[in-house]
Write a protein that holds these residues in place. Structure first.
Motif, PDB file in Angstrom:
ATOM      1  N   ALA A  34      40.920  48.366  38.849  1.00  0.00           N
ATOM      2  CA  ALA A  34      42.347  47.932  38.617  1.00  0.00           C
ATOM      3  C   ALA A  34      43.076  49.143  39.243  1.00  0.00           C
ATOM      4  O   ALA A  34      44.295  48.689  39.598  1.00  0.00           O
ATOM      5  CB  ALA A  34      42.473  47.707  36.855  1.00  0.00           C
ATOM      6  N   ASP A  35      42.972  50.231  39.035  1.00  0.00           N
ATOM      7  CA  ASP A  35      43.770  51.237  39.481  1.00  0.00           C
ATOM      8  C   ASP A  35      43.775  51.269  41.390  1.00  0.00           C
ATOM      9  O   ASP A  35      45.118  51.244  41.812  1.00  0.00           O
ATOM     10  CB  ASP A  35      43.289  52.648  39.217  1.00  0.00           C
ATOM     11  N   GLN A  38      46.187  48.659  41.945  1.00  0.00           N
ATOM     12  CA  GLN A  38      47.530  48.773  41.736  1.00  0.00           C
ATOM     13  C   GLN A  38      47.907  49.573  42.846  1.00  0.00           C
ATOM     14  O   GLN A  38      49.314  49.501  43.278  1.00  0.00           O
ATOM     15  CB  GLN A  38      47.726  49.413  40.456  1.00  0.00           C
ATOM     16  N   ALA A  44      51.249  42.815  39.747  1.00  0.00           N
ATOM     17  CA  ALA A  44      51.035  41.896  38.520  1.00  0.00           C
ATOM     18  C   ALA A  44      49.909  42.019  38.053  1.00  0.00           C
ATOM     19  O   ALA A  44      48.765  42.049  38.465  1.00  0.00           O
ATOM     20  CB  ALA A  44      51.394  40.630  39.050  1.00  0.00           C
ATOM     21  N   VAL A  45      49.839  42.141  36.574  1.00  0.00           N
ATOM     22  CA  VAL A  45      48.774  42.445  35.733  1.00  0.00           C
ATOM     23  C   VAL A  45      47.519  41.187  36.028  1.00  0.00           C
ATOM     24  O   VAL A  45      46.562  41.159  35.878  1.00  0.00           O
ATOM     25  CB  VAL A  45      48.791  42.655  34.305  1.00  0.00           C
ATOM     26  N   ARG A  48      45.653  41.153  39.117  1.00  0.00           N
ATOM     27  CA  ARG A  48      44.796  42.213  39.245  1.00  0.00           C
ATOM     28  C   ARG A  48      43.785  41.777  38.521  1.00  0.00           C
ATOM     29  O   ARG A  48      42.389  41.742  38.730  1.00  0.00           O
ATOM     30  CB  ARG A  48      45.285  43.500  38.626  1.00  0.00           C
ATOM     31  N   ARG A  49      43.904  41.117  37.427  1.00  0.00           N
ATOM     32  CA  ARG A  49      42.768  40.592  36.471  1.00  0.00           C
ATOM     33  C   ARG A  49      42.152  39.465  37.148  1.00  0.00           C
ATOM     34  O   ARG A  49      40.899  39.200  37.338  1.00  0.00           O
ATOM     35  CB  ARG A  49      43.372  40.012  35.247  1.00  0.00           C
TER      36      ARG A  49
END
Length: 260
Positions: A34-35, A38, A44-45, A48-49
């Motif tokens: 996830a990092d 980003q 946007a979360v 990423r998910r």
């Protein structure tokens, strides 16, 4: 199916350029976090998910069979190659780490790594490994070109200029060394983010020594690289220098700029 098409099928085509600029291919994709997402601009979360879920699905047998790795990145056994190897390192990184907050230092390294990936990719090279403030790149593997030595030097000059212009928490400068010669490209070594294609020969060691000799903002090359450049660049003869690990003195040059 390539990475761009995979992103389009996820309705995330807006990230095609970011993935390409950061040299993310099928071999890198499974280790993304996830990092990492980003860092390359997936703010946007939900996006990423969605990407992490899709990456996880690729590890399933059915998905793996339907998404083969690009053929250009597959090497069956060891092979001899002529490579131009480029080492790039940040000047004063130890002082930076002592002076900056870890989060700020992470942003500095992120901007620097992005610059390396974009410039190396722009000239057709391959970023083999990041080592904190250092980066190892190959020109001639996995894809070979007749002008790989020229591409490496153009990358070095462009990267040195770009690093100096980065807007970060500190003013940055780089040292870059380039060497060209025969190597044996072997099997994958390491795991996860540390995985790389091992190369054997004196060329990477010589490139690392050239990086140590380079002045801040400078690009230093060896005779094997210079012979392939002709009159394409303005060079400064630095003479024959003693290099650790090499019995004979090594003739070296500093690449200044493309020739007019």
């Amino acid at each position: 199916m390539d990475i761009a098409e995979w992103l389009r099928r996820l309705d995330l085509a807006q990230y095609v350029e970011a993935f390409a600029a950061n040299a993310i291919d099928w071999s890198v994709l499974p280790s993304l976090t996830a990092d990492d997402l980003q860092d390359i601009g997936v703010a946007a979360v939900g996006h990423r998910r969605k990407l992490l879920n899709a990456i996880a699905a690729l590890s399933e047998p059915a998905a793996t069979a339907s998404v083969p790795a690009p053929q250009s990145t597959i090497v069956r056994g060891a092979e001899r190659r002529q490579l131009s190897v480029m080492f790039c390192d940040l000047v004063g990184s130890t002082a930076l780490s002592a002076r900056l907050d870890p989060e700020d230092l992470r942003e500095v390294y992120g901007a620097y790594h992005t610059a390396v990936a974009q410039e190396v990719g722009r000239f057709g090279g391959f970023v083999a490994k990041y080592m904190g403030d250092g980066a190892l790149s190959y020109f001639g593997y996995p894809e070979a070109h007749e002008d790989d030595a020229e591409r490496a030097v153009r990358t070095g000059l462009a990267l040195a200029e770009r690093v100096a212009q980065l807007k970060t928490h500190a003013r940055l400068e780089s040292r870059i060394g380039i060497a060209t010669g025969l190597v044996v490209v072997g099997d994958l070594i390491g795991q996860g983010e540390a995985q790389e294609r091992g190369i054997v020969g004196e060329t990477p060691n010589l490139a690392a020594r050239m990086q140590e000799l380079a002045p801040p903002g400078g690009v230093v090359i060896v005779e094997g690289t210079r012979r392939l450049l002709g009159d394409l660049f303005e060079l400064r003869d630095l003479g024959a220098v003693a290099v650790k690990g090499f019995a004979a003195r090594v003739p070296v040059w500093q690449a200044l700029r493309p020739a007019r």
